[in-house]
Design a protein around this motif. Structure first.
Motif, PDB file in Angstrom:
ATOM      1  N   GLY A 179       0.821  -1.203   0.000  1.00 19.05           N
ATOM      2  CA  GLY A 179       0.000   0.000   0.000  1.00 19.05           C
ATOM      3  C   GLY A 179       0.852   1.249   0.000  1.00 19.05           C
ATOM      4  N   ASP A 180       0.423   2.260  -0.758  1.00 13.71           N
ATOM      5  CA  ASP A 180       1.093   3.553  -0.804  1.00 13.71           C
ATOM      6  C   ASP A 180       0.110   4.601  -0.302  1.00 13.71           C
ATOM      7  OD1 ASP A 180       2.295   5.980  -1.385  1.00 13.71           O
ATOM      8  OD2 ASP A 180       3.049   5.334  -3.343  1.00 13.71           O
ATOM      9  N   HIS A 181       0.406   5.187   0.864  1.00 15.62           N
ATOM     10  CA  HIS A 181      -0.502   6.125   1.506  1.00 15.62           C
ATOM     11  C   HIS A 181       0.068   7.543   1.512  1.00 15.62           C
ATOM     12  CE1 HIS A 181      -2.662   2.528   2.862  1.00 15.62           C
ATOM     13  NE2 HIS A 181      -1.467   2.038   3.152  1.00 15.62           N
ATOM     14  N   GLY A 182       0.966   7.816   0.580  1.00 16.80           N
ATOM     15  CA  GLY A 182       1.523   9.151   0.464  1.00 16.80           C
ATOM     16  C   GLY A 182       2.716   9.353   1.367  1.00 16.80           C
ATOM     17  N   ASP A 183       2.447   9.641   2.655  1.00 19.50           N
ATOM     18  CA  ASP A 183       3.549   9.879   3.585  1.00 19.50           C
ATOM     19  C   ASP A 183       4.082   8.593   4.201  1.00 19.50           C
ATOM     20  OD1 ASP A 183       1.357   9.297   5.139  1.00 19.50           O
ATOM     21  OD2 ASP A 183       1.737  10.864   6.621  1.00 19.50           O
ATOM     22  N   HIS A 184       3.460   7.460   3.911  1.00 19.08           N
ATOM     23  CA  HIS A 184       3.996   6.179   4.370  1.00 19.08           C
ATOM     24  C   HIS A 184       3.544   5.062   3.436  1.00 19.08           C
ATOM     25  CE1 HIS A 184      -0.038   5.715   6.179  1.00 19.08           C
ATOM     26  NE2 HIS A 184       0.224   4.407   6.261  1.00 19.08           N
ATOM     27  N   LEU A 185       4.334   3.990   3.438  1.00 17.86           N
ATOM     28  CA  LEU A 185       4.026   2.824   2.628  1.00 17.86           C
ATOM     29  C   LEU A 185       3.984   1.598   3.514  1.00 17.86           C
ATOM     30  CD1 LEU A 185       6.142   4.742   0.785  1.00 17.86           C
ATOM     31  CD2 LEU A 185       5.527   3.018  -0.908  1.00 17.86           C
ATOM     32  N   THR A 186       3.097   0.656   3.193  1.00 15.70           N
ATOM     33  CA  THR A 186       3.039  -0.621   3.890  1.00 15.70           C
ATOM     34  C   THR A 186       3.681  -1.682   2.999  1.00 15.70           C
ATOM     35  OG1 THR A 186       0.809  -1.015   3.014  1.00 15.70           O
ATOM     36  CG2 THR A 186       0.994  -0.028   5.219  1.00 15.70           C
ATOM     37  N   LEU A 187       4.459  -2.569   3.625  1.00 11.66           N
ATOM     38  CA  LEU A 187       5.181  -3.607   2.896  1.00 11.66           C
ATOM     39  C   LEU A 187       5.156  -4.887   3.702  1.00 11.66           C
ATOM     40  CD1 LEU A 187       7.088  -0.741   2.881  1.00 11.66           C
ATOM     41  CD2 LEU A 187       8.136  -2.008   0.994  1.00 11.66           C
ATOM     42  N   THR A 188       5.585  -5.975   3.075  1.00 10.23           N
ATOM     43  CA  THR A 188       5.855  -7.205   3.800  1.00 10.23           C
ATOM     44  C   THR A 188       7.273  -7.648   3.485  1.00 10.23           C
ATOM     45  OG1 THR A 188       4.927  -8.566   2.013  1.00 10.23           O
ATOM     46  CG2 THR A 188       3.462  -7.986   3.840  1.00 10.23           C
ATOM     47  N   SER A 189       7.926  -8.242   4.477  1.00  6.10           N
ATOM     48  CA  SER A 189       9.274  -8.778   4.306  1.00  6.10           C
ATOM     49  C   SER A 189       9.214 -10.057   3.477  1.00  6.10           C
ATOM     50  CB  SER A 189       9.872  -9.069   5.680  1.00  6.10           C
ATOM     51  OG  SER A 189       9.250 -10.225   6.246  1.00  6.10           O
ATOM     52  N   PRO A 190      10.365 -10.607   3.068  1.00  4.98           N
ATOM     53  CA  PRO A 190      10.339 -11.871   2.326  1.00  4.98           C
ATOM     54  C   PRO A 190       9.634 -12.996   3.080  1.00  4.98           C
ATOM     55  CG  PRO A 190      12.484 -10.844   2.123  1.00  4.98           C
ATOM     56  CD  PRO A 190      11.726 -10.039   3.124  1.00  4.98           C
ATOM     57  N   GLY A 191       9.664 -12.953   4.413  1.00  4.73           N
ATOM     58  CA  GLY A 191       8.993 -13.964   5.214  1.00  4.73           C
ATOM     59  C   GLY A 191       7.541 -13.660   5.504  1.00  4.73           C
ATOM     60  N   GLY A 192       7.042 -12.510   5.014  1.00  3.52           N
ATOM     61  CA  GLY A 192       5.639 -12.164   5.188  1.00  3.52           C
ATOM     62  C   GLY A 192       5.325 -11.270   6.365  1.00  3.52           C
ATOM     63  N   LEU A 193       6.345 -10.705   7.046  1.00  2.00           N
ATOM     64  CA  LEU A 193       6.091  -9.820   8.190  1.00  2.00           C
ATOM     65  C   LEU A 193       5.737  -8.421   7.697  1.00  2.00           C
ATOM     66  CD1 LEU A 193       6.215  -9.489  11.324  1.00  2.00           C
ATOM     67  CD2 LEU A 193       8.543  -8.624  10.987  1.00  2.00           C
ATOM     68  N   PRO A 194       4.570  -7.872   8.090  1.00  2.00           N
ATOM     69  CA  PRO A 194       4.246  -6.499   7.698  1.00  2.00           C
ATOM     70  C   PRO A 194       5.176  -5.490   8.373  1.00  2.00           C
ATOM     71  CG  PRO A 194       2.290  -7.699   8.451  1.00  2.00           C
ATOM     72  CD  PRO A 194       3.483  -8.510   8.856  1.00  2.00           C
ATOM     73  N   PHE A 195       5.495  -4.429   7.645  1.00  2.00           N
ATOM     74  CA  PHE A 195       6.207  -3.294   8.226  1.00  2.00           C
ATOM     75  C   PHE A 195       5.859  -2.061   7.419  1.00  2.00           C
ATOM     76  CE2 PHE A 195       9.122  -4.811   4.985  1.00  2.00           C
ATOM     77  CZ  PHE A 195       9.779  -3.686   4.500  1.00  2.00           C
ATOM     78  N   CYS A 196       6.198  -0.895   7.960  1.00  2.00           N
ATOM     79  CA  CYS A 196       5.882   0.367   7.292  1.00  2.00           C
ATOM     80  C   CYS A 196       7.139   1.207   7.132  1.00  2.00           C
ATOM     81  CB  CYS A 196       4.850   1.170   8.085  1.00  2.00           C
ATOM     82  SG  CYS A 196       3.229   0.395   8.217  1.00  2.00           S
ATOM     83  N   LEU A 197       7.188   1.946   6.071  1.00  2.00           N
ATOM     84  CA  LEU A 197       8.190   2.987   5.862  1.00  2.00           C
ATOM     85  C   LEU A 197       7.477   4.319   5.988  1.00  2.00           C
ATOM     86  CD1 LEU A 197      10.023   1.370   2.827  1.00  2.00           C
ATOM     87  CD2 LEU A 197      10.958   1.645   5.137  1.00  2.00           C
ATOM     88  N   VAL A 198       7.903   5.135   6.943  1.00  2.00           N
ATOM     89  CA  VAL A 198       7.206   6.387   7.234  1.00  2.00           C
ATOM     90  C   VAL A 198       8.190   7.549   7.180  1.00  2.00           C
ATOM     91  CG1 VAL A 198       5.585   5.141   8.715  1.00  2.00           C
ATOM     92  CG2 VAL A 198       7.541   6.284   9.748  1.00  2.00           C
ATOM     93  N   ALA A 199       7.660   8.732   6.951  1.00  2.00           N
ATOM     94  CA  ALA A 199       8.491   9.929   6.897  1.00  2.00           C
ATOM     95  C   ALA A 199       8.974  10.289   8.303  1.00  2.00           C
ATOM     96  CB  ALA A 199       7.710  11.085   6.284  1.00  2.00           C
TER      97      ALA A 199
END
Length: 248
Positions: free
Chosen positions: A91-111
């Motif tokens: 997901g791309d929410h503008g000021d942050h993105l949601t991702l999953t690691s190769p093992g399937g763990l969710p994480f976020c990249l935020v400003a």
């Protein structure tokens, strides 16, 4: 890509949100910020000193859990690095993105918003000192090497051996309030996605256990250097005898 700050997020279902936030606020020794978000679904566990490194979220789907927010200068640039290393953007929410690691763990990249001051551990009336300061990733055996390599690459932190062969830490960044530990799950266990739990460091595991039981937690299993706990909603976490000031 430089990680400026790390935040551990506790994700709760709607039925868990109120009481669970109260429990985690109590054992963290924090206050709770006013709710925010379009559906008032986010809040921060505010420490008495330093910048916040624990946040809570009410989710609408799924069982809940724990994920990391990586605070960076440019989340989209960081996402390019993460995806090249094996992550998937969800997901791309503008000021942050949601991702999953190769093992399937969710994480976020935020400003990054300037957070940089590590909070000090809390001293409790029984003179115990403690702090929630680590995210432990529970990784299926078949996914472990790829997951470890991914997080080393993304954080730029080398792996550090521990006293247990199934536990590998990433070298702690002294400027961050949260450390990362990876735990290899039993060989032969059913393959699944990577999940995560919180670890607390304390000068007295026994005192912490007593305090947590008073808030409704229960002991699951005791080991030499840590105790596995279950919070009132059944979420597992660990109380460890690591140094709460250094994380070691």
């Amino acid at each position: 890509m430089q990680i400026r700050w790390l935040t551990a997020f506790l994700d709760f279902t709607p039925a868990e949100f109120g009481d669970e936030v109260t429990f985690w606020r109590a054992i963290a020794g924090s206050t709770v910020s006013p709710p925010r978000g379009a559906h008032r679904e986010f809040a921060t566990l505010e420490p008495f000193n330093g910048d916040a490194h624990l946040r809570v979220q009410r989710i609408q789907e799924g069982p809940g859990g724990v994920h990391l927010d990586l605070h960076v200068d440019d989340p989209h640039v960081a996402a390019t690095v993460a995806c090249a290393a094996g992550a998937v953007t969800t997901g791309d929410h503008g000021d942050h993105l949601t991702l999953t690691s190769p093992g399937g763990l969710p994480f976020c990249l935020v400003a990054w918003n300037g957070s940089a001051r590590r909070s000090r551990p809390i001293r409790w009336p029984e003179d115990t000192i403690s702090i929630i300061d680590q995210v432990c990733m529970d990784v299926p055996d078949t996914r472990f090497e790829r997951e470890l390599n991914f997080w080393q690459h993304l954080t730029g932190r080398p792996a550090v051996s521990t006293s247990r062969p199934e536990l590998v830490a990433l070298e702690r960044d002294r400027g961050l309030a949260i450390g990362i530990l990876l735990q290899r799950l039993d060989v032969g266990a059913p393959d699944s996605t990577t999940t995560a739990h919180l670890d607390l460091a304390t000068t007295s595991v026994d005192d912490e256990i007593t305090r947590h039981e008073g808030w409704g937690a229960t002991v699951v299993e005791r080991f030499e250097h840590w105790t596995v706990m279950r919070d009132p909603a059944g979420r597992r976490y660990c109380i460890t005898d690591r140094n709460p000031r250094t994380g070691e």
